[in-house]
Design a protein around this motif. Structure first.
Motif, PDB file in Angstrom:
ATOM      1  N   TYR A   1       0.844  -1.204   0.000  1.00  0.00           N
ATOM      2  CA  TYR A   1       0.000   0.000   0.000  1.00  0.00           C
ATOM      3  C   TYR A   1       0.874   1.247   0.000  1.00  0.00           C
ATOM      4  CZ  TYR A   1      -4.140   2.807   1.362  1.00  0.00           C
ATOM      5  OH  TYR A   1      -5.173   3.714   1.408  1.00  0.00           O
ATOM      6  N   ALA A   2       1.925   1.241   0.822  1.00  0.00           N
ATOM      7  CA  ALA A   2       2.816   2.399   0.927  1.00  0.00           C
ATOM      8  C   ALA A   2       3.570   2.650  -0.371  1.00  0.00           C
ATOM      9  CB  ALA A   2       3.800   2.193   2.082  1.00  0.00           C
ATOM     10  N   VAL A   3       4.063   1.589  -0.982  1.00  0.00           N
ATOM     11  CA  VAL A   3       4.803   1.730  -2.239  1.00  0.00           C
ATOM     12  C   VAL A   3       3.871   2.184  -3.353  1.00  0.00           C
ATOM     13  CG1 VAL A   3       6.101   0.468  -4.006  1.00  0.00           C
ATOM     14  CG2 VAL A   3       6.576   0.061  -1.582  1.00  0.00           C
ATOM     15  N   TYR A   4       2.688   1.583  -3.413  1.00  0.00           N
ATOM     16  CA  TYR A   4       1.715   1.902  -4.456  1.00  0.00           C
ATOM     17  C   TYR A   4       1.325   3.379  -4.426  1.00  0.00           C
ATOM     18  CZ  TYR A   4      -2.510   1.406  -7.330  1.00  0.00           C
ATOM     19  OH  TYR A   4      -3.462   1.524  -8.302  1.00  0.00           O
ATOM     20  N   ASN A   5       1.203   3.941  -3.200  1.00  0.00           N
ATOM     21  CA  ASN A   5       0.804   5.334  -3.047  1.00  0.00           C
ATOM     22  C   ASN A   5       1.974   6.305  -2.983  1.00  0.00           C
ATOM     23  OD1 ASN A   5      -2.284   5.525  -2.660  1.00  0.00           O
ATOM     24  ND2 ASN A   5      -1.700   3.727  -1.453  1.00  0.00           N
ATOM     25  N   GLY A   6       3.192   5.782  -3.144  1.00  0.00           N
ATOM     26  CA  GLY A   6       4.348   6.659  -3.168  1.00  0.00           C
ATOM     27  C   GLY A   6       4.769   7.190  -1.811  1.00  0.00           C
ATOM     28  N   TYR A   7       4.351   6.526  -0.724  1.00  0.00           N
ATOM     29  CA  TYR A   7       4.736   6.983   0.606  1.00  0.00           C
ATOM     30  C   TYR A   7       6.188   6.644   0.922  1.00  0.00           C
ATOM     31  CZ  TYR A   7      -0.347   7.208   1.410  1.00  0.00           C
ATOM     32  OH  TYR A   7      -1.683   7.470   1.316  1.00  0.00           O
ATOM     33  N   ILE A   8       6.689   5.571   0.318  1.00  0.00           N
ATOM     34  CA  ILE A   8       8.008   5.069   0.681  1.00  0.00           C
ATOM     35  C   ILE A   8       8.608   4.375  -0.531  1.00  0.00           C
ATOM     36  CG2 ILE A   8       7.281   2.769   1.469  1.00  0.00           C
ATOM     37  CD1 ILE A   8       9.123   3.167   3.901  1.00  0.00           C
ATOM     38  N   SER A   9       9.901   4.406  -0.624  1.00  0.00           N
ATOM     39  CA  SER A   9      10.588   3.722  -1.727  1.00  0.00           C
ATOM     40  C   SER A   9      11.671   2.820  -1.149  1.00  0.00           C
ATOM     41  CB  SER A   9      11.187   4.739  -2.702  1.00  0.00           C
ATOM     42  OG  SER A   9      12.024   5.654  -2.030  1.00  0.00           O
ATOM     43  N   GLY A  10      12.445   2.183  -2.000  1.00  0.00           N
ATOM     44  CA  GLY A  10      13.447   1.244  -1.528  1.00  0.00           C
ATOM     45  C   GLY A  10      14.790   1.887  -1.267  1.00  0.00           C
ATOM     46  N   THR A  11      15.688   1.114  -0.692  1.00  0.00           N
ATOM     47  CA  THR A  11      17.067   1.575  -0.500  1.00  0.00           C
ATOM     48  C   THR A  11      17.883   1.340  -1.756  1.00  0.00           C
ATOM     49  OG1 THR A  11      17.511  -0.573   0.558  1.00  0.00           O
ATOM     50  CG2 THR A  11      17.061   1.288   2.001  1.00  0.00           C
ATOM     51  N   SER A  12      17.290   0.599  -2.693  1.00  0.00           N
ATOM     52  CA  SER A  12      17.838   0.447  -4.044  1.00  0.00           C
ATOM     53  C   SER A  12      16.669   0.036  -4.926  1.00  0.00           C
ATOM     54  CB  SER A  12      18.942  -0.618  -4.079  1.00  0.00           C
ATOM     55  OG  SER A  12      18.391  -1.926  -4.038  1.00  0.00           O
ATOM     56  N   SER A  13      16.923  -0.220  -6.184  1.00  0.00           N
ATOM     57  CA  SER A  13      15.838  -0.596  -7.088  1.00  0.00           C
ATOM     58  C   SER A  13      15.265  -1.970  -6.753  1.00  0.00           C
ATOM     59  CB  SER A  13      16.326  -0.584  -8.531  1.00  0.00           C
ATOM     60  OG  SER A  13      17.395  -1.509  -8.703  1.00  0.00           O
ATOM     61  N   THR A  14      16.006  -2.768  -5.984  1.00  0.00           N
ATOM     62  CA  THR A  14      15.540  -4.130  -5.687  1.00  0.00           C
ATOM     63  C   THR A  14      15.516  -4.457  -4.200  1.00  0.00           C
ATOM     64  OG1 THR A  14      17.789  -4.993  -5.971  1.00  0.00           O
ATOM     65  CG2 THR A  14      16.351  -5.011  -7.908  1.00  0.00           C
TER      66      THR A  14
END
Length: 390
Positions: free
Chosen positions: A47-60
């Motif tokens: 949910y957080a990723v989908y809504n742009g609340y949080i991203s990763g420490t890298s692309s994977t």
């Protein structure tokens, strides 16, 4: 050189927690190789990723067990809430004005959501604890007036007696709405440092309880559209900005207008361009997923919405003018509370959309004028409805 490299790495890790306008490009938690399919936090992280609340420490990678600092937490919460944070100046001597978190620390402090570790320090680089995180969230709920609709049953912290005195009331509120994750035996562990996974879970529970964000669409693929790949939050916001620009360009809204006059123009736009439809109709008549009517995307992009979608859409439109607007709800309905020229109004877009159109769907100017009178000039409207006294 080693010091420079360590500083760069620290900055990268810090910014990875901060939501980005581009965070939804993957819009899926599946890209993170360090998030197991059965991870206890996976649904909330999705949910957080989908809504742009949080991203990763890298692309994977997401690094779910890394700790979250006080500065990072205030920043991600502020951006999730759409905070107007432009000034990096604060009273805290340990918050550099150019630090990425500075505007959000200033925003949170100005609203009473956070206090410093002293009169002049905030300790932005210190890892945040559960009772600190719970207190910040509770302060937001208590001071913002936002409506909280419980999405989880209340809980009782088994280790409530270990919560610091200054945090007890706030943590009781967290337990009431079950906003913080607990361990396997029901302990909240108030002095433990919060991980990225735990922060994501807490903020998503807050978002869902206060009507923020959209639920990821995983398997819907109707009318040839892969709904799971649509950034519905971003598209709704972009459409609201487009409507704003068109109304200004056409002269329907001008700089000389009052906030009420501007709000009425957006009210008119909603009545002209949106229809009230329930999820069944969205699916059976239009071929859309049932959930589209519940979010701003439905009315703004597709032209259909239920009461919650219509309310979120109107709030999104007024946001483009800097007008204070919130969504209020009970068990069966949602509407808006709008502050216009220092006066608060109750605006029901569902009533407006349903009662201002002709049978063929065209706008009825007489009905619109009556509804505008009722919702934006309620005292005059009530007086006009009183029977004449002889």
């Amino acid at each position: 050189m080693k010091k420079l490299i360590s500083c760069v790495l620290a900055l990268v890790l810090a910014l990875s927690l901060v939501p980005s306008a581009f965070a939804a490009e993957g819009a899926s938690v599946d890209k993170f190789t360090d998030v197991p399919a059965d991870a206890w936090y996976r649904d909330e992280l999705a949910y957080a990723v989908y809504n742009g609340y949080i991203s990763g420490t890298s692309s994977t990678t997401f690094s779910p067990n890394d700790k979250v600092t006080r500065g990072q937490f205030v920043t991600i919460m502020g951006r999730m809430l759409g905070a107007d944070a432009n000034n990096g100046k604060t009273k805290f001597t340990d918050v550099p004005e150019k630090a990425f978190y500075a505007p959000y620390v200033g925003w949170a402090a100005s609203r009473g959501y956070v206090n410093g570790t002293s009169a002049t320090t905030f300790a932005p680089d210190a890892n945040i604890t559960f009772e600190q995180m719970g207190t910040i969230i509770a302060n937001h709920l208590n001071k913002s007036g936002v409506v909280v609709v419980a999405t989880l049953p209340p809980t009782t912290y088994k280790d409530a007696s270990s919560i610091a005195g200054w945090a007890k009331g706030n943590m009781e509120l967290m337990a009431k709405y079950n906003l913080l994750p607990t361990d396997s035996v029901g302990n909240v562990n108030p002095r433990n440092q919060v991980t990225r996974a735990e922060a994501a879970v807490s903020l998503v529970r807050l978002a869902q309880a206060t009507g923020l964000g959209q639920t990821p669409s995983v398997n819907s693929n109707q009318s040839g559209t892969d709904w799971g790949k649509i950034d519905i939050t971003g598209e709704a916001t972009a459409m609201a900005r487009k409507v704003h620009d068109e109304l200004w360009a056409s002269g329907a809204i001008t700089s000389s207008m009052t906030q009420k006059e501007k709000a009425i123009e957006y009210f008119r736009w909603m009545c002209t361009n949106c229809q009230y439809k329930v999820g069944d109709a969205a699916e059976s008549v239009y071929g859309y997923p049932r959930w589209v009517v519940d979010y701003a995307y439905g009315p703004l992009v597709l032209g259909i919405g239920e009461c919650d979608g219509l309310s979120y859409a109107y709030m999104e439109l007024l946001k483009t003018e800097g007008i204070t607007c919130s969504c209020k709800a009970n068990e069966v309905h949602m509407w808006n509370e709008v502050v216009l020229d220092s006066q608060t109004y109750t605006v029901d877009m569902t009533e407006a959309v349903m009662r201002t159109v002709n049978a063929n769907g065209s706008l009825n100017e007489t009905l619109l004028a009556d509804n505008v009178q009722k919702q934006f000039y309620p005292d005059d409207w009530e007086s006009s409805m009183k029977p004449l006294e002889w």
